[in-house]
Design a protein around this motif. Sequence first.
Motif, PDB file in Angstrom:
ATOM      1  N   LEU A 111       0.826  -1.206   0.000  1.00 11.46           N
ATOM      2  CA  LEU A 111       0.000   0.000   0.000  1.00 11.46           C
ATOM      3  C   LEU A 111       0.861   1.258   0.000  1.00 11.46           C
ATOM      4  CD1 LEU A 111      -2.861   1.156   0.130  1.00 11.46           C
ATOM      5  CD2 LEU A 111      -2.742   1.006   2.617  1.00 11.46           C
ATOM      6  N   LEU A 112       1.920   1.260   0.806  1.00 11.71           N
ATOM      7  CA  LEU A 112       2.800   2.424   0.873  1.00 11.71           C
ATOM      8  C   LEU A 112       3.503   2.659  -0.463  1.00 11.71           C
ATOM      9  CD1 LEU A 112       4.009   4.639   2.622  1.00 11.71           C
ATOM     10  CD2 LEU A 112       5.780   3.035   3.335  1.00 11.71           C
ATOM     11  N   ILE A 113       4.008   1.574  -1.065  1.00 11.70           N
ATOM     12  CA  ILE A 113       4.667   1.710  -2.370  1.00 11.70           C
ATOM     13  C   ILE A 113       3.697   2.205  -3.424  1.00 11.70           C
ATOM     14  CG2 ILE A 113       5.777   0.394  -4.225  1.00 11.70           C
ATOM     15  CD1 ILE A 113       6.993  -1.393  -2.056  1.00 11.70           C
ATOM     16  N   PHE A 114       2.457   1.715  -3.385  1.00  8.71           N
ATOM     17  CA  PHE A 114       1.444   2.162  -4.346  1.00  8.71           C
ATOM     18  C   PHE A 114       1.176   3.660  -4.210  1.00  8.71           C
ATOM     19  CE2 PHE A 114      -3.084   2.993  -5.220  1.00  8.71           C
ATOM     20  CZ  PHE A 114      -3.132   2.654  -6.567  1.00  8.71           C
ATOM     21  N   ILE A 115       1.061   4.116  -2.977  1.00 11.78           N
ATOM     22  CA  ILE A 115       0.805   5.546  -2.766  1.00 11.78           C
ATOM     23  C   ILE A 115       1.996   6.381  -3.218  1.00 11.78           C
ATOM     24  CG2 ILE A 115       0.470   7.293  -0.975  1.00 11.78           C
ATOM     25  CD1 ILE A 115      -1.273   5.303   0.501  1.00 11.78           C
ATOM     26  N   VAL A 116       3.209   5.911  -2.913  1.00  8.32           N
ATOM     27  CA  VAL A 116       4.407   6.653  -3.342  1.00  8.32           C
ATOM     28  C   VAL A 116       4.475   6.731  -4.863  1.00  8.32           C
ATOM     29  CG1 VAL A 116       6.925   6.579  -3.374  1.00  8.32           C
ATOM     30  CG2 VAL A 116       5.700   6.155  -1.249  1.00  8.32           C
ATOM     31  N   LEU A 117       4.188   5.595  -5.534  1.00  5.30           N
ATOM     32  CA  LEU A 117       4.213   5.606  -6.991  1.00  5.30           C
ATOM     33  C   LEU A 117       3.144   6.519  -7.578  1.00  5.30           C
ATOM     34  CD1 LEU A 117       4.846   1.806  -7.757  1.00  5.30           C
ATOM     35  CD2 LEU A 117       6.475   3.702  -7.921  1.00  5.30           C
ATOM     36  N   CYS A 118       1.957   6.498  -6.985  1.00  8.20           N
ATOM     37  CA  CYS A 118       0.884   7.396  -7.454  1.00  8.20           C
ATOM     38  C   CYS A 118       1.275   8.853  -7.257  1.00  8.20           C
ATOM     39  CB  CYS A 118      -0.422   7.074  -6.723  1.00  8.20           C
ATOM     40  SG  CYS A 118      -1.172   5.510  -7.191  1.00  8.20           S
ATOM     41  N   ALA A 119       1.850   9.146  -6.092  1.00  9.95           N
ATOM     42  CA  ALA A 119       2.273  10.527  -5.833  1.00  9.95           C
ATOM     43  C   ALA A 119       3.355  10.950  -6.815  1.00  9.95           C
ATOM     44  CB  ALA A 119       2.776  10.643  -4.395  1.00  9.95           C
TER      45      ALA A 119
END
Length: 476
Positions: free
Chosen positions: A25-33
């Motif tokens: 989840l954290l990696i997904f949010i970082v990639l989206c950001a």
Amino acid sequence: MKKVRTRSLQWILVRRLILLQAATLLIFIVLCAAALWIANPRLLIDNEAAVAAVKDAVDRDEDGRLIVRETEELAAFRKGFPNVWYIVRDRSGESVRSGTIPDVYTKNFGDLLGEADHATIGFSDKDMRPEAYIENAATKAGTVQIVAATQSSRQQTDGLEINISATVEVVRNPDGSRNWERALPAIAIVIAILLLPIILVMGTTTLVTTPAVVRRSFAGLVDTVRQAARIDIGTRAMQLPVKQVPQEIAPLVHAFNEALARLAQGYDRHNRFLTDAAHELRTPIAILRTRAELLKQEPQSARLLHDIERLSHLAQQLLDYQLLDRPSDQRQIVDLRDLVSRVAADFAPLAIEAGYDLAFEPSPDNGHVEVNVLQIERALANLVRNAIEHGGGCGTITIAIDGSGGIEVRDEGPGIPPEERENVFEPFYRLQPQSRGAGLGLNLARQIALLHDGTIRILTGSWPGARIRMELPVRS
């Protein structure tokens, strides 16, 4: 020695799944950001889209008057939103209007909205006037103010309308640049607030569901473990099932089955060797006995006969051990009194010859047991022979039975010391190293009793001699 504590696969999976979900989840949010940061997109709602469509169509005619051309983009937008309206004003006050415009938007919005880059104008929930979007835009006709909306009244909404808007404003330096040093802690807190509920929900779900999934996945393995726990010397040829075992565990079960097969083969080879050796010994022992009996009656010849008898008895006991491999389906229901009386009758001449009286005390009640007759006869024979060899050569040897499946062999000899009453059941253990016995009789009797779910023990009391009791389950 401290027992090593094994790790639970179930809780290892739970912890790792929760960490994996949180990291994903954290990696997904970082990639989206990062993607949003690079693309810098602008999401338009309907009213903003209307302004964008009008802005590209604003122009001036040959006389310099403000006009809105019917471009393909604007025509397509009108087709999707037939109630769209707009007002275009330039700095001189000239305007172009289209659609049904609510009265409130025909007024002058003042200096503040004139200087603002863009704004959304809205009203209370009970007010029927619609929201509109206003923007001071640079067009082909110069800088103009565009006010537009896709509906003239809230009654024109198609049943349900959902508007989602999010505004992120980063603190700025006096020169207008973003101050990330002050913004990053706040962003971290916002991300934590957004992530924490999601992680808690996902973690709780994992905590609840993973144990059930693991238990269900390993249900076949649990059955295999139960079957493995039932393997003993009598079922050494058993193979554990692998049909319901997880694929990852199947190689271990196959390896265990192969190990069982190798052990069974080795055990069978060992048994065959003992059997063949015992059979081979019987012939030379018989020859020795015959020749010894032809010798003159002297002390040395008598001792030689005793030694030959000891060898013969040892060979017979080695053969008796093969009885332990008899399958359980060879058992039959018999009257315990008849079985014991036959053994007592067979050993009566041997006991009398050795200087004893032999007494048989039957039970008044008929006790029926389900046994392998040959095995029980050999066990009882070893108990009686043990009494003959160690009973002191005088007195009475008594064989008694009772209705509860108990068989007692009693002698009036020196008895067995309390500290030796467990040792005498070990193979090749003898109280007196020079005694005639081989130290196998009591061990064989105990193993036969255990095969029949029975027990054998040495009784404690004030009587003279030894009393050995074997108990077998009585069939009701």
